[in-house]
Design a protein around this motif. Sequence first.
Motif, PDB file in Angstrom:
ATOM      1  N   ALA A 102      46.117  -4.047   4.008  1.00  0.00           N
ATOM      2  CA  ALA A 102      47.288  -4.920   4.097  1.00  0.00           C
ATOM      3  C   ALA A 102      46.983  -6.328   3.586  1.00  0.00           C
ATOM      4  O   ALA A 102      47.755  -6.899   2.801  1.00  0.00           O
ATOM      5  N   MET A 103      45.870  -6.885   4.022  1.00  0.00           N
ATOM      6  CA  MET A 103      45.536  -8.260   3.635  1.00  0.00           C
ATOM      7  C   MET A 103      45.216  -8.365   2.143  1.00  0.00           C
ATOM      8  O   MET A 103      45.651  -9.308   1.474  1.00  0.00           O
ATOM      9  N   ALA A 104      44.460  -7.399   1.636  1.00  0.00           N
ATOM     10  CA  ALA A 104      44.119  -7.435   0.210  1.00  0.00           C
ATOM     11  C   ALA A 104      45.367  -7.236  -0.649  1.00  0.00           C
ATOM     12  O   ALA A 104      45.528  -7.886  -1.688  1.00  0.00           O
ATOM     13  N   VAL A 148      39.705  -6.682  -6.252  1.00  0.00           N
ATOM     14  CA  VAL A 148      40.699  -6.582  -5.175  1.00  0.00           C
ATOM     15  C   VAL A 148      41.377  -5.223  -5.218  1.00  0.00           C
ATOM     16  O   VAL A 148      41.578  -4.581  -4.178  1.00  0.00           O
ATOM     17  N   TRP A 149      41.715  -4.747  -6.426  1.00  0.00           N
ATOM     18  CA  TRP A 149      42.340  -3.425  -6.565  1.00  0.00           C
ATOM     19  C   TRP A 149      41.416  -2.327  -6.038  1.00  0.00           C
ATOM     20  O   TRP A 149      41.867  -1.397  -5.346  1.00  0.00           O
ATOM     21  N   ILE A 150      40.144  -2.405  -6.374  1.00  0.00           N
ATOM     22  CA  ILE A 150      39.174  -1.408  -5.903  1.00  0.00           C
ATOM     23  C   ILE A 150      39.072  -1.436  -4.387  1.00  0.00           C
ATOM     24  O   ILE A 150      39.031  -0.390  -3.727  1.00  0.00           O
ATOM     25  N   ILE A 176      39.930   1.731  -1.945  1.00  0.00           N
ATOM     26  CA  ILE A 176      38.896   2.265  -1.053  1.00  0.00           C
ATOM     27  C   ILE A 176      39.385   2.288   0.391  1.00  0.00           C
ATOM     28  O   ILE A 176      39.220   3.280   1.108  1.00  0.00           O
ATOM     29  N   ASN A 177      40.005   1.209   0.823  1.00  0.00           N
ATOM     30  CA  ASN A 177      40.471   1.136   2.209  1.00  0.00           C
ATOM     31  C   ASN A 177      41.640   2.078   2.472  1.00  0.00           C
ATOM     32  O   ASN A 177      41.761   2.632   3.568  1.00  0.00           O
TER      33      ASN A 177
END
Length: 290
Positions: free
Chosen positions: A62-64, A95-97, A101-102
Motif C-alpha cells: 500500500a505505501m509503495a 519501487v515497482w519490484i 514482491i509484496n
Amino acid sequence: MTFWTKFKDILDLIVFKHSVFALPFLFTAMIVASKMVNDSTWFGFKALILGIICAVSARNFAMASNRLMDEDIDKDNPRCKERPNIDGRIGKKSVWIFILINALIFIFCSYFINPLAFYLSFPVLFILAFYSAFKRFSSLAHLVLGFCLGLAPVAGSVIVMGEIHLFSILLCLGVTFWTAGFDLLYSLQDMEYDKKVGLHSIPAKFGSNATLFFSAFCHCLAVIFWLLFAWVAPLGKLAFLGIVICALILFFEHKIVRKNFSHIDRAFFTLNGYLSIIFFIFMWVDLLCN
C-alpha cells in the motif's frame, strides 16, 4: 550503496514505524476470535507468523503504491522532498519490484491461511492501491484510507475463524473513523499545497475549522463503534475502561492540534501510536481475566 543503506531507504519509503497503527488492532481481533473459538487468547504460531507477514506485506504494498502513484504531486511538496523516491535514493523500477514482491508474498501467505483469506487477498490489494487515486477526485479519500487500516481487524477474524464476524466489522468501523480523524488533522499540513495542485482533501475544500470539526466527529464515531465492538465481543469492564482512556487520548490530541498546528506531527504519531497499543493491552488483559 550498501545493503544496510538500501534497507533503511526502503523503511523510509514505507514509513515502517507507522505500522504500529494497524498491527495492535489485527492482534486484538485475533485474540477475541481465538477466545470465541478456543476459549483462549492464544491462536497458535501459524496464525501469528502468517498474520504478521500478511499485515507487513500488505502495508508495504500500500505505501509503495502510494509513493509511486503520488510521485508527480509529491515532487513539488516541501514536506515530501526528502522521500527516497523523490530525492533519487530509490528509483521507480525498484519501487515497482518492491510492490510486486509484496503483492506476491501477501497472496502466497493468504493461500496458506484458509480459502476465504486467499479469495479476499485480491480485492484487498485493489482497495489498498485504489486509495492513492481516490484523493484526486473525492474528498472522501480520508475515509478510504481509514478503511484500509480498518481491514486489519477483519483480517484477524478471517485468519482465526475463517469468517468475517460481526465484532470485526464493528472494530473495522471504529478503526476506519479513528484513522480518518487523525488523517484529517495530518492533512492540515498540506492544505495550501492541496489547493494549489487541485487535490480533493477536506482541508483544501472546506478549510481548517471545518476539518477540525469533521475530525472530532469521526473520532466520536470511532469511540461509539469501539464500545459496540466491546459489547458484541463480549468484553468486560477492563475493555470499556481501555476505550474510555483511548477517548481521552483523542480529546488531548485535538486539544494539542487546536492550540498549535505545528504540533500535528506529535499528535499524529506519538498519541495515536500509544492509543493503538493501549487499546490492545486492555482488550488482552480483559480477555485473560475472563
